[in-house]
Write a protein that holds these residues in place. Structure first.
Motif, PDB file in Angstrom:
ATOM      1  N   GLU A  50     -19.898  -0.978 -47.075  1.00  0.00           N
ATOM      2  CA  GLU A  50     -19.722   0.062 -47.329  1.00  0.00           C
ATOM      3  C   GLU A  50     -18.921   0.956 -46.465  1.00  0.00           C
ATOM      4  N   TRP A  51     -18.752   0.712 -44.807  1.00  0.00           N
ATOM      5  CA  TRP A  51     -17.932   1.239 -43.740  1.00  0.00           C
ATOM      6  C   TRP A  51     -16.503   1.027 -44.130  1.00  0.00           C
ATOM      7  N   VAL A  52     -16.200  -0.121 -44.614  1.00  0.00           N
ATOM      8  CA  VAL A  52     -15.033  -0.966 -44.232  1.00  0.00           C
ATOM      9  C   VAL A  52     -14.725  -0.303 -46.033  1.00  0.00           C
ATOM     10  N   ALA A  53     -15.043  -0.462 -46.821  1.00  0.00           N
ATOM     11  CA  ALA A  53     -14.889  -0.041 -48.410  1.00  0.00           C
ATOM     12  C   ALA A  53     -14.553   1.692 -48.146  1.00  0.00           C
ATOM     13  N   GLY A  54     -15.373   2.666 -47.147  1.00  0.00           N
ATOM     14  CA  GLY A  54     -15.130   4.008 -47.726  1.00  0.00           C
ATOM     15  C   GLY A  54     -13.485   3.755 -46.533  1.00  0.00           C
ATOM     16  N   ILE A  55     -13.269   3.070 -45.635  1.00  0.00           N
ATOM     17  CA  ILE A  55     -12.008   3.428 -44.592  1.00  0.00           C
ATOM     18  C   ILE A  55     -10.998   2.744 -45.691  1.00  0.00           C
ATOM     19  N   ALA A  56     -10.637   1.888 -46.721  1.00  0.00           N
ATOM     20  CA  ALA A  56      -9.847   1.341 -47.178  1.00  0.00           C
ATOM     21  C   ALA A  56      -9.299   2.227 -48.387  1.00  0.00           C
ATOM     22  N   PHE A  57      -9.919   3.009 -48.739  1.00  0.00           N
ATOM     23  CA  PHE A  57      -9.720   4.292 -49.538  1.00  0.00           C
ATOM     24  C   PHE A  57      -9.660   5.620 -49.064  1.00  0.00           C
ATOM     25  N   LYS A  58      -9.294   6.005 -47.583  1.00  0.00           N
ATOM     26  CA  LYS A  58      -8.602   7.201 -47.253  1.00  0.00           C
ATOM     27  C   LYS A  58      -7.400   7.174 -46.560  1.00  0.00           C
ATOM     28  N   PRO A  59      -6.370   8.183 -47.379  1.00  0.00           N
ATOM     29  CA  PRO A  59      -5.258   8.073 -46.674  1.00  0.00           C
ATOM     30  C   PRO A  59      -5.443   8.468 -45.389  1.00  0.00           C
ATOM     31  N   SER A  60      -5.790   9.171 -44.592  1.00  0.00           N
ATOM     32  CA  SER A  60      -5.836   9.548 -43.094  1.00  0.00           C
ATOM     33  C   SER A  60      -5.744   8.308 -42.263  1.00  0.00           C
ATOM     34  N   ILE A  61      -7.088   7.807 -43.010  1.00  0.00           N
ATOM     35  CA  ILE A  61      -7.101   6.175 -42.169  1.00  0.00           C
ATOM     36  C   ILE A  61      -6.298   5.207 -41.728  1.00  0.00           C
ATOM     37  N   TRP A  62      -5.350   5.208 -43.051  1.00  0.00           N
ATOM     38  CA  TRP A  62      -3.944   4.302 -43.076  1.00  0.00           C
ATOM     39  C   TRP A  62      -2.766   4.916 -42.623  1.00  0.00           C
ATOM     40  N   LEU A  63      -2.755   6.364 -42.117  1.00  0.00           N
ATOM     41  CA  LEU A  63      -1.801   7.116 -41.741  1.00  0.00           C
ATOM     42  C   LEU A  63      -1.989   6.496 -39.817  1.00  0.00           C
ATOM     43  N   GLY A  64      -3.109   6.986 -40.038  1.00  0.00           N
ATOM     44  CA  GLY A  64      -4.079   6.264 -38.465  1.00  0.00           C
ATOM     45  C   GLY A  64      -3.427   4.615 -38.221  1.00  0.00           C
ATOM     46  N   PHE A  65      -3.583   3.999 -38.902  1.00  0.00           N
ATOM     47  CA  PHE A  65      -2.816   2.262 -38.923  1.00  0.00           C
ATOM     48  C   PHE A  65      -1.774   3.063 -38.606  1.00  0.00           C
ATOM     49  N   GLY A  66      -0.529   3.691 -39.989  1.00  0.00           N
ATOM     50  CA  GLY A  66       0.138   3.376 -39.247  1.00  0.00           C
ATOM     51  C   GLY A  66       0.622   4.113 -37.647  1.00  0.00           C
ATOM     52  N   VAL A  67       0.599   4.964 -37.864  1.00  0.00           N
ATOM     53  CA  VAL A  67       1.005   5.723 -36.080  1.00  0.00           C
ATOM     54  C   VAL A  67       0.533   4.229 -34.655  1.00  0.00           C
ATOM     55  N   LEU A  68      -0.515   3.443 -35.146  1.00  0.00           N
ATOM     56  CA  LEU A  68      -0.853   2.707 -34.645  1.00  0.00           C
ATOM     57  C   LEU A  68       0.466   1.168 -34.655  1.00  0.00           C
ATOM     58  N   GLY A  69       0.412   1.530 -35.417  1.00  0.00           N
ATOM     59  CA  GLY A  69       1.441  -0.049 -35.915  1.00  0.00           C
ATOM     60  C   GLY A  69       2.851   0.688 -34.760  1.00  0.00           C
ATOM     61  N   LEU A  70       3.267   1.689 -35.401  1.00  0.00           N
ATOM     62  CA  LEU A  70       4.450   2.219 -34.481  1.00  0.00           C
ATOM     63  C   LEU A  70       4.258   2.073 -33.119  1.00  0.00           C
ATOM     64  N   SER A  71       3.269   2.660 -32.184  1.00  0.00           N
ATOM     65  CA  SER A  71       2.825   2.702 -30.923  1.00  0.00           C
ATOM     66  C   SER A  71       2.989   0.778 -31.094  1.00  0.00           C
ATOM     67  N   TRP A  72       2.459   0.177 -31.259  1.00  0.00           N
ATOM     68  CA  TRP A  72       3.102  -0.941 -30.270  1.00  0.00           C
ATOM     69  C   TRP A  72       4.262  -1.864 -31.091  1.00  0.00           C
TER      70      TRP A  72
END
Length: 153
Positions: A50-72
């Motif tokens: 349920e937690w993973v499903a909640g993460i998959a559909f939130k744009p703010s979470i994907w933005l956070g992954f994008g920022v982490l990817g940029l940092s890496w």
């Protein structure tokens, strides 16, 4: 809801395969298959699905992954540039250590502050090196001989 149903079906299929494997007298493999097949049900019961499903559909979470990817990406770029320039952390550390030990002659126990009368620093540094090179093989063999004598060989 759909994810929980799929996880339950996968677990049921895995337990069925484990039962068939146990029927064929391969108990270790059957136990391993049963363990793997219980993981999806465990994830559903703990709420991870349920937690993973909640993460998959939130744009703010994907933005956070994008920022982490940029940092890496920035970290890896700086490391690649640092490697290409040839100055690594170890090389800089070795250069600092060499700068500190410049005043100490290789065979001396204390820094040599004053050069001898009429002799330059290059001449004083060359003499101990020759003595060390000549003495080093003898020292190594004497140590080895002492160890061998100690053990009666």
């Amino acid at each position: 809801m759909l994810a929980e149903t799929i996880c339950s079906a996968v677990s049921a299929a895995g337990l069925g395969i484990a039962a068939v494997t146990a029927y064929r007298k391969r108990f270790l493999t059957a136990t391993r298959i049963a363990a793997y097949s219980l993981v999806p049900v465990g994830l559903v019961l703990t709420g991870v699905v349920e937690w993973v499903a909640g993460i998959a559909f939130k744009p703010s979470i994907w933005l956070g992954f994008g920022v982490l990817g940029l940092s890496w990406l920035l970290f890896m770029t700086t490391r690649a540039i640092e490697r290409r320039s040839g100055t690594t952390r170890a090389e800089r550390k070795a250069a600092r250590a060499a700068g500190r030990n410049e005043a100490v002659a290789p065979g001396a126990s204390a820094p040599s502050l004053a050069a001898g009368a009429g002799a330059g620093p290059a001449a004083t540094a060359a003499k101990p090196k020759k003595k060390q090179e000549a003495a080093a093989p003898g020292d190594d063999f004497s140590d080895i001989e002492a160890i061998l004598k100690k053990h009666g060989i």
